[in-house]
Write an enzyme that holds these catalytic residues in place. Structure first.
Site, mmCIF file in Angstrom:
data_model
loop_
_atom_site.group_PDB
_atom_site.id
_atom_site.type_symbol
_atom_site.label_atom_id
_atom_site.label_comp_id
_atom_site.label_asym_id
_atom_site.label_seq_id
_atom_site.Cartn_x
_atom_site.Cartn_y
_atom_site.Cartn_z
ATOM 1 N N ASN A 1 0.811 -1.220 0.000
ATOM 2 C CA ASN A 1 0.000 0.000 0.000
ATOM 3 C C ASN A 1 0.847 1.275 0.000
ATOM 4 O O ASN A 1 0.397 2.325 0.437
ATOM 5 C CB ASN A 1 -0.976 0.005 1.183
ATOM 6 C CG ASN A 1 -0.293 -0.235 2.515
ATOM 7 O OD1 ASN A 1 0.886 0.058 2.677
ATOM 8 N ND2 ASN A 1 -1.021 -0.777 3.466
ATOM 9 N N ARG B 1 1.886 5.770 12.482
ATOM 10 C CA ARG B 1 1.242 5.090 13.601
ATOM 11 C C ARG B 1 0.875 6.128 14.652
ATOM 12 O O ARG B 1 1.653 7.036 14.949
ATOM 13 C CB ARG B 1 2.163 4.023 14.211
ATOM 14 C CG ARG B 1 2.260 2.735 13.392
ATOM 15 C CD ARG B 1 0.930 2.006 13.300
ATOM 16 N NE ARG B 1 0.997 0.754 12.570
ATOM 17 C CZ ARG B 1 0.736 0.627 11.269
ATOM 18 N NH1 ARG B 1 0.440 1.700 10.540
ATOM 19 N NH2 ARG B 1 0.770 -0.563 10.692
ATOM 20 N N GLN C 1 -6.954 0.890 17.924
ATOM 21 C CA GLN C 1 -7.796 0.848 16.734
ATOM 22 C C GLN C 1 -8.699 -0.377 16.811
ATOM 23 O O GLN C 1 -8.227 -1.433 17.199
ATOM 24 C CB GLN C 1 -6.938 0.799 15.454
ATOM 25 C CG GLN C 1 -6.168 2.076 15.230
ATOM 26 C CD GLN C 1 -5.445 2.100 13.886
ATOM 27 O OE1 GLN C 1 -5.016 3.151 13.445
ATOM 28 N NE2 GLN C 1 -5.285 0.961 13.231
ATOM 29 N N HIS D 1 -8.459 4.619 9.801
ATOM 30 C CA HIS D 1 -7.261 4.046 9.191
ATOM 31 C C HIS D 1 -7.613 3.367 7.863
ATOM 32 O O HIS D 1 -7.763 2.148 7.780
ATOM 33 C CB HIS D 1 -6.618 3.046 10.149
ATOM 34 C CG HIS D 1 -5.223 2.675 9.784
ATOM 35 N ND1 HIS D 1 -4.437 1.871 10.564
ATOM 36 C CD2 HIS D 1 -4.449 3.003 8.709
ATOM 37 C CE1 HIS D 1 -3.252 1.704 9.999
ATOM 38 N NE2 HIS D 1 -3.238 2.378 8.871
#
Length: 344
Positions: A118, A255, A284, A303
């Site tokens: 990604n 992060r 998360q 996210h």
């Protein structure tokens, strides 16, 4: 794999309210399209959104766990120790800080992730969020929702990106791809990384090396593009936030814990920072009362930066490749492996 049937547990987010569930192949229900591969060979695939006790029950007899950094399974020493049959953890994405690497190694559990899957998606998200902050887009967007039309209220804090200094903290694959995209905006780019790039790399990327604290004080925009590791926890704490230029912007798709949560809220509430954007949180999924949801001058997203449809396809291809290797008792691709218990 030592022969016989294999149980694979895939943990990810639900499809939710989408128009085409089949398009979101990384969702728990679709499990990256892995079901035919496994079930045709007599193996078992469990797709779930559960990250608590229900997951522990599934892990009790699972050999492979696949988890995403977008809906992470926090694998502590206690949880890994209880998963007696677990041999392999695959991260469907990049960034495996939710796994206790050393405990995995001690228990003979391999760990791998889909390197590079990604990079493009997150780099583009970085540029988007930089522009959203610098151009003051969020207040303009909210005026549309609220039925208002107050151009001056938006324009007083809207800037051109051209001519600004952008500091990149980390210049790995994502940081470098972000730099390449920012070159077109005619910005001055500084970077800090543990390993300095060659002069040729710096020329191609349009960046200049700086010490971290110099980068912090000189940059109009600071963009974090480094992993969460020893030394980066709360790397941007109260002192470094205070050292940033008044009105500077901070972007963090790396992060959440790299930035001190409460110190960031204070810096925004005081007006010292011009804004904060990013899509990584801790924990998360972020709880409803997470202070970053309601702090002023933010352009946060959930996210999702690395979950474009193209990124999902790349992730699926990488996970499929690794699963096939595991089922055939073959080594996983070296560039994906983070913990190889056979090498210890």
């Amino acid at each position: 794999m030592q022969g016989g049937r294999v149980k694979v547990v895939y943990v990810s987010y639900p499809t939710g309210n989408v128009r085409d569930e089949s398009a979101v192949i990384a969702a728990a229900e679709n499990a990256l399209g892995l079901r035919p591969l496994l079930e045709q060979r007599g193996h078992t695939l469990v797709g779930t959104t559960e990250t608590g006790d229900g997951l522990d029950r599934e892990l009790a007899d699972a050999e492979v766990l696949i988890t995403t950094p977008f809906w992470p399974v926090y694998l502590s020493a206690e949880r890994l120790g209880a998963a007696k049959n677990l041999k392999l953890v695959l991260n469907a994405g990049i960034g495996s800080d939710h796994v206790d690497w050393e405990t995995a190694r001690q228990h003979g559990i391999g760990l791998a992730e889909v390197t590079g899957s990604n990079v493009v998606s997150v780099a583009e998200h970085n540029v988007m969020q930089i522009l959203a902050l610098v151009r003051n887009m969020m207040p303009a967007y909210h005026q549309v929702l609220d039925g208002r039309w107050d151009v001056a209220a938006v324009a007083e804090r809207a800037h051109d990106l051209e001519g600004k200094t952008v500091g990149l903290v980390g210049l790995g694959a994502i940081g470098a791809r972000t730099a390449l995209r920012l070159k077109a905006f005619d910005v001055r780019m500084l970077y800090y990384a543990n390993h300095r790039r060659t002069p040729a790399d710096e020329s191609v990327l349009g960046v200049k090396y700086a010490r971290l604290d110099d980068l912090i004080t000189e940059s109009d925009v600071v963009c974090l593009a480094l992993p969460l590791m020893t030394g980066s926890q709360a790397l941007i704490g109260r002192e470094r936030l205070a050292a940033m230029k008044p009105g500077a912007w901070l972007v963090n798709t790396a992060r959440g814990p790299i930035v001190d949560r409460d110190a960031l809220v204070e810096a925004l509430e005081s007006g010292h920072l011009g804004g904060y954007a990013g899509d990584t949180w801790y924990p998360q999924p972020a709880p409803a009362d997470h202070p970053w949801r309601t702090m002023p001058d933010h352009a946060m997203t959930i996210h999702c930066s690395g979950m474009t449809l193209q990124a999902q396809q790349r992730i699926a291809a990488g996970i499929t490749e690794m699963l096939q290797a595991h089922l055939a008792d073959e080594p996983l691709p070296e560039d994906y492996v983070l913990v190889d218990p056979s090498a210890s």
